[in-house]
Design an enzyme around this catalytic site. Structure first.
Site, PDB file in Angstrom:
ATOM      1  N   CYS A  57       0.697  -1.214  -0.010  1.00  0.00           N
ATOM      2  CA  CYS A  57       0.105   0.099  -0.013  1.00  0.00           C
ATOM      3  C   CYS A  57       0.839   1.199  -0.083  1.00  0.00           C
ATOM      4  O   CYS A  57       0.499   2.185  -0.580  1.00  0.00           O
ATOM      5  CB  CYS A  57      -0.908   0.036   1.355  1.00  0.00           C
ATOM      6  SG  CYS A  57      -1.799  -1.480   1.566  1.00  0.00           S
ATOM      7  N   ASP A  89      -3.445  -3.841   7.618  1.00  0.00           N
ATOM      8  CA  ASP A  89      -4.612  -4.658   7.930  1.00  0.00           C
ATOM      9  C   ASP A  89      -4.735  -6.112   7.232  1.00  0.00           C
ATOM     10  O   ASP A  89      -5.090  -6.925   7.702  1.00  0.00           O
ATOM     11  CB  ASP A  89      -5.835  -3.827   7.654  1.00  0.00           C
ATOM     12  CG  ASP A  89      -6.131  -2.609   8.506  1.00  0.00           C
ATOM     13  OD1 ASP A  89      -5.116  -2.506   9.448  1.00  0.00           O
ATOM     14  OD2 ASP A  89      -7.158  -1.986   8.373  1.00  0.00           O
ATOM     15  N   CYS A 130      -2.687   3.440   3.109  1.00  0.00           N
ATOM     16  CA  CYS A 130      -3.381   2.518   3.691  1.00  0.00           C
ATOM     17  C   CYS A 130      -4.399   2.890   4.573  1.00  0.00           C
ATOM     18  O   CYS A 130      -4.411   3.846   5.120  1.00  0.00           O
ATOM     19  CB  CYS A 130      -2.588   1.113   4.319  1.00  0.00           C
ATOM     20  SG  CYS A 130      -1.606   1.446   5.331  1.00  0.00           S
ATOM     21  N   ASP A 131      -5.187   1.692   5.164  1.00  0.00           N
ATOM     22  CA  ASP A 131      -6.454   2.162   5.690  1.00  0.00           C
ATOM     23  C   ASP A 131      -6.613   3.186   6.979  1.00  0.00           C
ATOM     24  O   ASP A 131      -7.252   4.207   6.873  1.00  0.00           O
ATOM     25  CB  ASP A 131      -7.155   0.774   6.302  1.00  0.00           C
ATOM     26  CG  ASP A 131      -7.493   0.066   5.038  1.00  0.00           C
ATOM     27  OD1 ASP A 131      -7.256   0.260   4.096  1.00  0.00           O
ATOM     28  OD2 ASP A 131      -8.244  -1.079   5.474  1.00  0.00           O
ATOM     29  N   LYS A 132      -5.430   3.029   7.805  1.00  0.00           N
ATOM     30  CA  LYS A 132      -5.544   3.884   9.159  1.00  0.00           C
ATOM     31  C   LYS A 132      -4.689   5.168   8.793  1.00  0.00           C
ATOM     32  O   LYS A 132      -4.726   6.164   9.616  1.00  0.00           O
ATOM     33  CB  LYS A 132      -5.092   3.219  10.133  1.00  0.00           C
ATOM     34  CG  LYS A 132      -5.646   1.915  10.632  1.00  0.00           C
ATOM     35  CD  LYS A 132      -7.211   2.126  10.685  1.00  0.00           C
ATOM     36  CE  LYS A 132      -8.215   0.956  10.683  1.00  0.00           C
ATOM     37  NZ  LYS A 132      -7.942  -0.204   9.500  1.00  0.00           N
ATOM     38  N   CYS A 207      -5.371  -1.947  -1.689  1.00  0.00           N
ATOM     39  CA  CYS A 207      -6.357  -2.895  -1.974  1.00  0.00           C
ATOM     40  C   CYS A 207      -7.447  -2.232  -3.035  1.00  0.00           C
ATOM     41  O   CYS A 207      -7.738  -0.920  -2.758  1.00  0.00           O
ATOM     42  CB  CYS A 207      -7.128  -3.429  -0.784  1.00  0.00           C
ATOM     43  SG  CYS A 207      -6.034  -4.268   0.221  1.00  0.00           S
ATOM     44  N   GLU A 458     -11.231  -5.446  12.955  1.00  0.00           N
ATOM     45  CA  GLU A 458     -11.815  -5.764  11.862  1.00  0.00           C
ATOM     46  C   GLU A 458     -12.257  -7.099  11.856  1.00  0.00           C
ATOM     47  O   GLU A 458     -11.448  -8.083  12.023  1.00  0.00           O
ATOM     48  CB  GLU A 458     -11.251  -5.301  10.380  1.00  0.00           C
ATOM     49  CG  GLU A 458     -11.287  -3.673  10.424  1.00  0.00           C
ATOM     50  CD  GLU A 458     -10.557  -3.297   8.939  1.00  0.00           C
ATOM     51  OE1 GLU A 458     -10.184  -4.333   8.131  1.00  0.00           O
ATOM     52  OE2 GLU A 458     -10.526  -2.082   8.838  1.00  0.00           O
ATOM     53  N   SER A 484     -13.905  -4.928   7.627  1.00  0.00           N
ATOM     54  CA  SER A 484     -13.041  -4.093   6.570  1.00  0.00           C
ATOM     55  C   SER A 484     -14.040  -3.688   5.623  1.00  0.00           C
ATOM     56  O   SER A 484     -15.208  -3.996   5.474  1.00  0.00           O
ATOM     57  CB  SER A 484     -12.323  -5.451   6.116  1.00  0.00           C
ATOM     58  OG  SER A 484     -11.692  -5.307   4.804  1.00  0.00           O
TER      59      SER A 484
END
Length: 568
Positions: A57, A89, A130-132, A207, A458, A484
């Site tokens: 990511c 993640d 990425c996510d966070k 992703c 998640e 997620s």
């Protein structure tokens, strides 16, 4: 007396380290990192990146940071690059590591704040992949209230798996999680699982579906915190280098114009972001993160705002995890501006919100002139996938503080089933693998909230396994944890109050009946109040899992998911 001017100071903070006799030592340190006599009057711009080699990511961020620095230099500033952490993640999913994911959002925001404040940097370009790390960077920008521009790393290209039957299948990371459930039920061979594993990540980037990273990148663009059109191009696309350079230039221009993050992050800007998330059918994590960013921006945003916007904004995008397309397809048809222009033309977006270009949302879209929706990746307003948004806010006797469900892709509005109760995720996964979870069950996973987990893990491993086992439309899963961005199916998360705080979810027992009504926005435990009161008499929460370290601190500070799980 000196004549007063309204011209903004380009060095509102860095003069603290560059000016005067007392700053001799500081200037000496700065000379060692490349500054010289001609640089003391230049604004110092922090270029903060979550680059690392742990996950694909973030791999492009080192290259993009250099582009940002080039842009800062070209605009007359002096860039100062520094790094922060990031948690994958995809790698930490389904085991103890996932406890540490959400807390990384706070660590990222805190670490960026710490460096920016300590070094007295005047503005920032914030890069994440990425996510966070995306919400963490945006929280830092909102908290600091300086000239700031956000830049996304970009998404990964889809992979192609060659399966044992001779077919080829386009795959993303979520296919791997679902393959595990299918294989466990004997529905997929280990050879095909291996083929998917080898294909899902063909290179760098986040992703590829409309999972959390791409959802938050789209939200950042809708908020006005990133350059128009910058969310959708893939990580490997060299257009990103151009966006990087222009982001560096933009932050210096924001300084010149005296525009700071909170000038952009208004209540109306958050409503724009919510509208775009709803129209894309994005990740439920966006609810948690936008609440947290708004908190840092001192904007009053609540679950009611999500419910209100979601009722009037249709779901328009046919994107994964529930649809057919990925972020590269969104890019191909014109990117996030296509969706924003569609919503603006319908009066569903605030066109007068300021952005990092110094222009309004409407002005940006007029300049870009994006095409109309293609009708496949993004549908027209008169042909929506669903007339309301892809995320629904719930309340009721089981979630008096609220809950969230990704309603995108739901076939039925009402589900009534029988509770199967598990304290934490592992026990539920064991039951699924044993074949004891069956159609009509409501799988209740509790003590997974922000405080009780801790870390609000998640539940992708269990949800993907349920779908892979062919039960995705027949089993409802609900939790005080979260899901997620790749989760699909009947999944209710963020149930508040959480179990450790004595919320109703703590008192559900095997065999109880639970009713979800998505259209009505209700989630109810069909148990008499007197019976619930009896169950509360001898109740004690599970003891804390961590008594030392970062998660012990987090447990003491973190608030409810209903307000963004922020730490104050």
């Amino acid at each position: 007396m000196a004549e007063q001017t309204n011209t903004p100071d380009l060095k509102p903070r860095s003069r603290d380290v560059t000016d005067g006799l007392e700053r001799t030592a500081a200037r000496g340190m700065l000379r060692a990192v490349g500054m010289g006599d001609d640089d003391w009057e230049k604004p110092q711009i922090g270029v903060a990146s979550s680059w690392n080699e742990i996950t694909p990511c973030n791999l492009s961020l080192d290259r993009l940071a250099q582009g940002c620095k080039d842009g800062v230099f070209a605009a007359g500033g002096f860039p100062m690059q520094f790094g922060t952490i990031s948690v994958s993640d995809g790698i930490s999913m389904g085991h103890e590591g996932m406890h540490f994911s959400l807390v990384s959002r706070e660590v990222i925001a805190d670490s960026v704040e710490t460096v920016m404040q300590a070094e007295r940097l005047d503005g920032s370009v914030l890069l994440a992949g990425c996510d966070k790390s995306l919400p963490g960077m945006l929280m830092a920008a909102a908290r600091l209230d300086l000239a700031s521009v956000f830049l996304y790393a970009g998404s990964i290209l889809p992979g192609i798996a060659k399966l044992s039957d001779g077919t080829e299948r386009e795959v993303t990371i979520i296919d791997a999680f679902e393959a595990v459930g299918a294989c466990a039920r004997g529905l997929m061979s280990r050879a095909d699982v291996d083929a998917i594993e080898r294909a899902i990540c063909p290179g760098e980037g986040a992703c590829g579906g409309m999972y959390t990273a791409n959802t938050m990148a789209s939200a950042a663009e809708a908020l006005g915190m990133s350059l128009p059109g910058s969310a959708a191009p893939p990580a490997t696309d060299r257009r990103r280098d151009g966006y990087a350079r222009r982001s560096g230039q933009a932050v210096v221009e924001l300084l010149r114009r005296g525009i700071t993050a909170r000038d952009i992050l208004t209540k109306e800007a958050f409503e724009n972001a919510i509208a775009v998330v709803m129209a894309f059918g994005g990740s439920t994590n966006a609810v948690l993160h936008l609440l947290a960013i708004a908190h840092e921006a001192r904007v009053e945003l609540t679950l009611d705002d999500f419910a209100r916007v979601g009722r009037r904004v249709p779901h328009l995008a046919d994107v994964k995890p529930f649809g057919a397309h990925v972020m590269t397809d969104v890019d191909r048809i014109g990117g996030v501006p296509v969706m924003m222009k569609t919503l603006l033309d319908a009066g569903l977006l605030h066109g007068d919100c300021l952005t990092v270009t110094g222009r309004t949302v409407a002005e940006n879209l007029a300049h870009i002139a994006p095409p109309d929706p293609d009708g496949k990746v993004v549908r027209a307003l008169n042909d929506p996938i669903h007339p309301t948004g892809g995320i629904t806010i719930l309340s009721g006797s089981l979630a008096p503080g609220g809950a969230v469900v990704k309603s995108a892709g739901f076939d039925e509005d009402v589900f009534t089933g029988t509770a199967r109760v598990f304290d934490r995720e592992r026990a539920a996964m064991d039951a699924l693998e044993d074949g004891t979870i069956t159609a009509g069950d409501v799988v209740v996973i509790r003590y997974e909230g922000p405080k009780g987990g801790p870390g609000m893990r998640e539940m992708l491993a269990i949800t993907a396994a349920i779908k892979g086992a062919g039960l995705g439309k027949d089993v409802l899963l609900l939790t005080d944890g979260r899901f997620s961005g790749g989760t699909t199916g009947l999944c209710v998360g963020h149930v508040a109050p959480e179990a450790v705080d004595g919320g109703p979810i703590a008192f559900v027992r095997d065999g109880d009946r639970i009713r979800l009504d998505v259209a009505a926005g209700t989630l109810d435990l069909l148990v008499e109040p007197a019976e619930l009161e009896r169950r509360k008499q001898d109740w004690r929460p599970l003891p804390p899992r961590y008594t030392r370290g970062v998660l012990a601190k987090y447990t003491k500070l973190v608030g409810s998911a209903s307000v963004g799980a922020v730490c104050d």
